[in-house]
Design a protein around this motif. Structure first.
Motif, PDB file in Angstrom:
ATOM      1  N   VAL A 298      -4.639   4.739  15.922  1.00  0.00           N
ATOM      2  CA  VAL A 298      -6.283   5.157  15.521  1.00  0.00           C
ATOM      3  C   VAL A 298      -6.144   5.129  13.964  1.00  0.00           C
ATOM      4  O   VAL A 298      -7.055   4.663  13.265  1.00  0.00           O
ATOM      5  N   PHE A 299      -5.102   5.879  13.458  1.00  0.00           N
ATOM      6  CA  PHE A 299      -5.028   6.158  11.958  1.00  0.00           C
ATOM      7  C   PHE A 299      -4.887   4.958  11.327  1.00  0.00           C
ATOM      8  O   PHE A 299      -5.463   4.591  10.221  1.00  0.00           O
ATOM      9  N   ALA A 300      -4.059   3.828  11.869  1.00  0.00           N
ATOM     10  CA  ALA A 300      -3.594   2.658  11.244  1.00  0.00           C
ATOM     11  C   ALA A 300      -5.241   1.847  11.227  1.00  0.00           C
ATOM     12  O   ALA A 300      -5.350   1.086  10.219  1.00  0.00           O
ATOM     13  N   PHE A 301      -5.866   1.835  12.351  1.00  0.00           N
ATOM     14  CA  PHE A 301      -6.872   0.983  12.444  1.00  0.00           C
ATOM     15  C   PHE A 301      -8.086   1.623  11.365  1.00  0.00           C
ATOM     16  O   PHE A 301      -8.578   0.840  10.442  1.00  0.00           O
ATOM     17  N   LEU A 302      -8.128   2.894  11.112  1.00  0.00           N
ATOM     18  CA  LEU A 302      -9.160   3.385  10.281  1.00  0.00           C
ATOM     19  C   LEU A 302      -8.828   3.185   8.815  1.00  0.00           C
ATOM     20  O   LEU A 302      -9.631   3.487   8.106  1.00  0.00           O
TER      21      LEU A 302
ATOM     22  N   ILE B 150      -9.429   8.369   2.982  1.00  0.00           N
ATOM     23  CA  ILE B 150      -8.872   9.552   3.570  1.00  0.00           C
ATOM     24  C   ILE B 150      -9.379   9.721   4.800  1.00  0.00           C
ATOM     25  O   ILE B 150     -10.466   9.684   5.323  1.00  0.00           O
ATOM     26  N   LEU B 151      -7.880  10.161   5.689  1.00  0.00           N
ATOM     27  CA  LEU B 151      -8.109  10.302   7.037  1.00  0.00           C
ATOM     28  C   LEU B 151      -7.862  11.770   7.283  1.00  0.00           C
ATOM     29  O   LEU B 151      -6.530  12.195   7.213  1.00  0.00           O
TER      30      LEU B 151
ATOM     31  N   LYS C  82       0.891  -1.056   0.043  1.00  0.00           N
ATOM     32  CA  LYS C  82       0.006   0.050   0.111  1.00  0.00           C
ATOM     33  C   LYS C  82       0.774   1.323   0.109  1.00  0.00           C
ATOM     34  O   LYS C  82       1.809   1.117   0.515  1.00  0.00           O
ATOM     35  N   VAL C  83       0.336   2.242  -0.626  1.00  0.00           N
ATOM     36  CA  VAL C  83       0.796   3.593  -0.549  1.00  0.00           C
ATOM     37  C   VAL C  83       0.292   4.536   0.234  1.00  0.00           C
ATOM     38  O   VAL C  83      -1.131   4.735   0.083  1.00  0.00           O
ATOM     39  N   VAL C  84       0.886   5.062   1.261  1.00  0.00           N
ATOM     40  CA  VAL C  84       0.184   6.078   2.300  1.00  0.00           C
ATOM     41  C   VAL C  84       0.813   7.414   2.030  1.00  0.00           C
ATOM     42  O   VAL C  84       2.150   7.643   2.157  1.00  0.00           O
ATOM     43  N   LEU C  85       0.057   8.444   1.683  1.00  0.00           N
ATOM     44  CA  LEU C  85       0.708   9.821   1.531  1.00  0.00           C
ATOM     45  C   LEU C  85       0.207  10.490   3.009  1.00  0.00           C
ATOM     46  O   LEU C  85      -0.971  10.469   3.412  1.00  0.00           O
ATOM     47  N   ILE C  86       1.047  11.181   3.489  1.00  0.00           N
ATOM     48  CA  ILE C  86       1.017  11.732   4.651  1.00  0.00           C
ATOM     49  C   ILE C  86       1.463  13.255   4.808  1.00  0.00           C
ATOM     50  O   ILE C  86       2.732  13.483   4.488  1.00  0.00           O
ATOM     51  N   THR C  87       0.503  14.316   5.328  1.00  0.00           N
ATOM     52  CA  THR C  87       1.060  15.705   4.955  1.00  0.00           C
ATOM     53  C   THR C  87       1.457  15.971   6.585  1.00  0.00           C
ATOM     54  O   THR C  87       0.931  15.366   7.659  1.00  0.00           O
TER      55      THR C  87
ATOM     56  N   VAL D 282      -3.958   5.443   1.005  1.00  0.00           N
ATOM     57  CA  VAL D 282      -4.361   6.069   1.845  1.00  0.00           C
ATOM     58  C   VAL D 282      -3.893   7.602   1.966  1.00  0.00           C
ATOM     59  O   VAL D 282      -2.665   7.590   1.887  1.00  0.00           O
ATOM     60  N   LEU D 283      -4.757   8.387   2.304  1.00  0.00           N
ATOM     61  CA  LEU D 283      -4.211   9.875   2.517  1.00  0.00           C
ATOM     62  C   LEU D 283      -4.235  10.065   4.172  1.00  0.00           C
ATOM     63  O   LEU D 283      -5.457   9.913   4.751  1.00  0.00           O
ATOM     64  N   VAL D 284      -3.328  10.536   4.698  1.00  0.00           N
ATOM     65  CA  VAL D 284      -3.179  11.010   6.098  1.00  0.00           C
ATOM     66  C   VAL D 284      -3.270  12.652   5.877  1.00  0.00           C
ATOM     67  O   VAL D 284      -2.074  12.937   5.920  1.00  0.00           O
TER      68      VAL D 284
END
Length: 250
Positions: free
Chosen positions: A224-228, A137-138, A7-12, A86-88
């Motif tokens: 919590v972010f990982a769960f969601l 999207i989180l 998976k690719v996760v983008l985090i700002t 996933v976007l954080v």
């Protein structure tokens, strides 16, 4: 666990504080990461440490309040990885300021980063997610987006906007297979909070407001972010998840 392998996760806002803890959590669970921040030194340090552990990392210096910068950055991430799963959406700023003393530039700065910036990133990423068939999207909200706090009118307004932005995006994007949720932390000890609050303030805050008897840590939020983002939350969308040590139970 390797729930995010492949998976690719983008985090700002990924250079420090909660954003960095979230990046470390997703890396530990196998994700490839795109890290965005406007503070180059923090970003480079986070990216180097994660890459040294074997995580595939792309880092980009971006001002999220600039829609054109955001679009270029998201396009670069999509080109590098081929998708964004996933976007954080975490980038944010805050400071104390009485409502009668807030200058136009200060109001605009917080709204531009915390609300407008969150929208620009979410919109740009959501377009790619819709085209690829779905994603998560989180958005980083706050308990300040649910209840008021004196001296934070601009911050509170921005986070209240994030809550309703989250719900509206969830309504519109569900048909495209995109889940959208917000996390509302309470008092979390970060470099940003340390720059605002004295030790005496924190001690009194714990005694009077937090039933669990301590302030939160970034690691209390990252899980919590990982769960969601995981399949365990596959039927959760449009929600605001409060993580505050019981503060809003009063």
């Amino acid at each position: 666990m390797n729930r995010f392998e492949g998976k690719v996760v983008l985090i700002t806002g990924a250079g420090r504080g909660i954003g960095r803890a979230i990046a470390e959590r997703f890396a530990d669970e196998g994700a490839s990461l795109a890290l965005l921040s406007n503070v180059e030194a923090d970003l480079n340090e986070a990216a180097s440490e994660l890459a040294a552990k074997g995580t595939i990392v792309q880092s980009l210096v971006v001002d999220v309040s600039d829609a054109e910068q955001v679009e270029r950055a998201v396009s670069a991430v999509a080109e590098r990885f081929g998708r964004i799963d996933v976007l954080v959406n975490n980038a944010g700023i805050a400071w104390e300021e009485p409502v009668l003393e807030i200058k136009p530039d200060n109001w605009k700065k917080i709204i531009d980063v915390n609300l407008n910036g969150m929208f620009w990133v979410a919109q740009s990423v959501a377009k790619r997610m819709a085209a690829q068939g779905g994603g998560v999207i989180l958005n980083m909200a706050s308990t300040n987006g649910l209840v008021g706090e004196a001296n934070y009118a601009h911050y509170n307004a921005s986070k209240g906007g994030v809550v309703l932005l989250t719900k509206t995006m969830a309504l519109e994007l569900g048909v495209s297979g995109i889940r959208v949720n917000a996390v509302c932390p309470g008092y979390i000890q970060t470099p940003m909070s340390a720059a605002i609050d004295s030790p005496e303030f924190i001690e009194n805050y714990i005694k009077t407001k937090i039933p669990l008897g301590r302030v939160g840590k970034p690691e209390d939020i990252s899980g919590v972010f990982a769960f969601l983002a995981s399949d365990d939350a596959a039927f959760i969308t449009g929600e605001t998840i409060v993580v505050d040590g019981g503060q809003l139970a009063f």
